[in-house]
Design an enzyme around this catalytic site. Sequence first.
Site, PDB file in Angstrom:
ATOM      1  CG  ASP A 166      -2.141   0.645   1.109  1.00 31.68           C
ATOM      2  OD1 ASP A 166      -2.191   1.960   0.851  1.00 31.68           O
ATOM      3  OD2 ASP A 166      -3.223   0.036   1.080  1.00 31.68           O
ATOM      4  CG  HIS A 208      -5.065   3.804   1.507  1.00 31.35           C
ATOM      5  ND1 HIS A 208      -4.695   2.395   1.046  1.00 31.35           N
ATOM      6  CD2 HIS A 208      -6.577   4.179   0.882  1.00 31.35           C
ATOM      7  CE1 HIS A 208      -5.723   1.955   0.708  1.00 31.35           C
ATOM      8  NE2 HIS A 208      -6.784   2.807   0.492  1.00 31.35           N
ATOM      9  CB  SER A 373      -6.512  37.413  -3.569  1.00 33.46           C
ATOM     10  OG  SER A 373      -6.517  36.637  -2.283  1.00 33.46           O
TER      11      SER A 373
END
Lengths: 597, 128
Positions: A166, A208, A373
Amino acid sequence: MKHVITSSLFILLSIVAPESFARTPSVPGEILVKFKSGVSAASTNYSIFRQGAFRVKRLGAGGFEQVQLPDGKNIDLAIQEFLSDPNVEAAQPNYIYKTLATVPNDTQYGKLWGLKNTGQTVNNTGLGGPDSHRSPNTGTSGLDMNLESAWDLITDCSSVVVAVVDTGVNFTQEDLVDNIWDGNVGSYPNGGYDFVLGSNAMSDPNGHGTHVAGTIGAAGNNGMGTTGVCWNAKIMGVRVMDATGSGTTSRIVQGVNFAVTNGAKVINLSVGGSGYDSAFSTAITNARTNGVVIVAAAGNDGANNDASGTPTYPCNYTQDNVICVAALTQSYGLASFSNYGATSVDVGAPGVNIASAWPGTHTTTTETTTGWSGWTLAGDWAYNNAFTNIKGISNPSTYDSSAATYANSADDIAYKSFNLAGGQVATLEFGLVMDLASGDGFSVACKNDGTSPFTAGTTVQSAVTGSTDGYIETLDYEITSCMSATTSIGYRLTSNGAGVDLGLMVGNMSVKTLTYNSTTYNLISGTSMATPHVAGLAALLFAYNPSFTYADVVSAIKNSGDTVTALSGKTTTGRGVDAYQALLYISPPSGVTAESP
Amino acid sequence: MKRRRFAATLLAMLAWTTSCSSTSEIQPSPTETPVNRQPVFAELIVSGTNALSENRLRTALKTLDFQRIESLGSDQFLIVFNTPVSPRELETLLEQQEIQAQVSSQQTYQLPESPGSRPRGKKIRLVR
């Protein structure tokens, strides 16, 4: 008739699976025997004494008698001998029962509805991560994996190595630190290997993998945090996905092969791709050859994996060591996001509002959706709020006039400085809509001094062209190397002068930093979260039945469990996994028929 | 699926531009693959079927312009080319060297997205 069937089954089970009686604890040297009605006391005494046994006591109206066997007498053999006695109706071990439901003392256990569903509402209070719970966030009491009953039988999977292939694992997390793989005693001192960086150091810049690891094996009954399906575990961290959650075939193949070579018996693969990949498939087959169970996520597209256009791999690989998992809600419905497939997805497991370990805390800076901005714009850029779903900067400045294309030979740059000081990992995410002429390019860069990232900066995305077909494509990049108090992030459009098209828009932009710590948990949803529930169960099964093969484990998981209406016709089994039933599951001997005497 | 395809396209484009530097220079966008020509890749994976060694592979590939061979474990290797090669071309070469192997290209994999956290895949058409 009943006697014949009962006796035959006992005998067959004793022959086929001699360890089966021993799997549920029983009192050594004792069995329970029931004699047929009408058998005289003298006959029952004779039946007992001729076995060298003696009666301890009669157990009341049910007719069973507690019998002490002679020293050294095998219980299974004694049961067979009693069952062959025409006076005997039934015989069985004197099983040991504990108080039902082993309950851990972990502080967040009450949030883990997948392990024990009381109909609770689940939130992020006390976990430390952002509250991202999904609705409806309440469930149906009793619809869970029946773990408390399973834990009456076993909680310790530390004899089984489970690989989490993973985004890595933060093994300094307080609930994982004691359940780390020992790295074959020193070769991999940090519990695994990082194939993204090519390093023994193990971390999880995404989160994760740590969450997945916690569901499999967060230390149970340690008075803190969450509880894993396994209370004690040996978790191998194998990092193949980068900080944005992306990986390639070669990394994943390397990771799977590494796990197999280094003794993993279960591999959790909460990843997905859309194409058949022969190299990946070969690695899965190699795992099968070595007796390894692969547990894969069905995917979160809400799609049918059986359909020709929407397969998900590794879920759709057909090797028999692969279990593909769909996500269930707190009421055991199929989660709206969960993929399914009557021939490709096998079982369902809890996958919505799942609390588990997390590698640290995030700080997210979301760029304002009105005004933008602080941006330095060179070229034909505009702050664009014209669209409902994406507000950002666009090039050209006007899309919706008949002549709105970007300028030929354009070289337009937009960038802004962000404060990304502190933390260890930074990622950039934005939405992109793009229609560029062939040969023109969109690129992304970052730099740590606040000036234009396209001057001696770091390329985050080299020039790409083409079209997103009108869709907003969400893109993620790791920008850790540019982290500073003045990190400039920029976008660029270049035209080669040969032609123009509609242009592009960038919006929904956010920058996220991660600061590692050992005390954070998080609540998230996905088939990725359902998958480790099953991987943990596979580890429990291997630990409980050391002689089990991968096929036994797969069979026990697929063939036990309760039918879930929402999974009917959407999975191969129609079942939600049940840990207790899986532990007690015995594959029925084939070819058995009951005959009348 | 759209998003997956785009991600795969990005990966393919990166493979085309793999030899480019990581500085701020804008790299040329990939060119179209000529008609009737097999797609070529800068990286290919070889999955051997019987004790394939890196040395044997290196010898077999001596006519190709490759940068490195990386073992992926279990008779599987990643080959990084300087000059991109088609899988069929590599397969044919290996067959000529009596090496039984499957050749495949790199694919990209994602974590299943945490669902519902932001608008994804919404369609907005840029209009003239």
